[in-house]
Write a protein that holds these residues in place. Structure first.
Motif: not given
Length: 284
Positions: A141-169
């Motif tokens: 995930x690529x962010x580029x500041x194209x403006x003329x002032x500083x920017x700040x942000x938060x972000x995430x790649x909110x990945x869902x993974x599979x498991x046969x059983x969460x209790x044994x994971x």
């Protein structure tokens, strides 16, 4: 966008377009809405990505599963009524380019900023995501500041993974980091993580590689340009309150998310870029 032999554009019955990849190395789906990957299955291996069986693929609503892109804020915004996890995951992205080589397929999409309300994000920013698909899944995930002032942000790649059983994971590799859970902490992570209740941990100073140990095998999850990550499972009570989520599906999934949150907030001067990456594969 010019397609390749292994890549096609398809549509759900609800009208959402997605890119389908059927290569010699993997099968994958990437929706234009949210640039959200919802399937990644390496050749002769089990799926690495989970999506709810109750997902209805409706326009304007984030898909429950896959890899939602949370941007330009993660979680609940301080401003009342603003959408949780930002605005990128419900926008329709533009498919830019497909490159197919012997050892991978690479697909890039960009978010047309003209679609983004200046009330939410008044800055000039380029936002692009690149999926590199082989027997390993790499997302940039690529962010580029194209403006003329500083920017700040938060972000995430909110990945869902599979498991046969969460209790044994188990999740290994977060030892030595600190986490906040339900607004409390920070706490020290000293042990391998097991699941026995609702989990919503936000980590800082996290090592760059974790493993998810399941009955189907071990998943390796690496990050780049990220010192924070999020571990989530809704467990029994919250699962019953979630939309597009079966009551018992908490037992079949977990999220381990590459992130830039809290002390890891991204700050870009004019002209600067930042790339958040997650790299996922079966380790065994």
């Amino acid at each position: 966008m010019k397609l390749s032999p292994s890549v096609s554009i398809k549509q759900t019955q609800t009208g959402l377009e997605y890119i389908e990849v059927a290569s010699s190395l993997c099968n994958a789906k990437i929706f234009l809405q949210g640039a959200q990957l919802t399937q990644f299955t390496p050749k002769d291996q089990k799926p690495l990505i989970w999506v709810s069986q109750d997902e209805d693929y409706i326009k304007g609503k984030s898909i429950r599963g896959g890899i939602p892109i949370c941007w330009p804020w993660f979680g609940v915004n301080d401003k009342q009524g603003w959408p949780i996890h930002g605005i990128a995951r419900t926008q329709v992205w533009r498919a830019e380019e497909v490159n197919e080589k012997n050892d991978h397929v690479e697909i890039s999409l960009s978010l047309p900023m003209i679609q983004v309300s200046k009330d939410y994000w008044p800055h000039k920013t380029g936002l692009k995501v690149i999926f590199k698909l082989s027997k390993t899944l790499s997302v940039y995930l690529i962010n580029t500041n194209l403006g003329d002032s500083d920017i700040s942000f938060t972000q995430a790649l909110h990945t869902y993974f599979p498991t046969p059983d969460i209790k044994t994971t188990q999740v290994d590799g977060l030892q030595g980091s600190q986490y906040i859970e339900f607004g409390k902490g920070p706490y020290e992570q000293n042990e391998i993580i097991n699941f026995a209740s609702e989990t919503d941990m936000v980590y800082n100073n996290a090592p760059l590689i974790q493993t998810i140990k399941t009955e189907d095998g071990t998943i390796s999850v690496a990050r780049e340009n990220s010192t924070s990550c999020v571990l989530w499972n809704p467990w029994i009570d919250k699962a019953q309150r979630l939309s597009n989520f079966q009551d018992n599906e908490y037992n079949k999934m977990l999220c381990l998310e590459a992130a830039n949150v809290k002390q890891d907030t991204v700050k870009l001067a004019p002209g600067e870029s930042h790339t958040l990456a997650t790299i996922i594969k079966w380790a065994s």
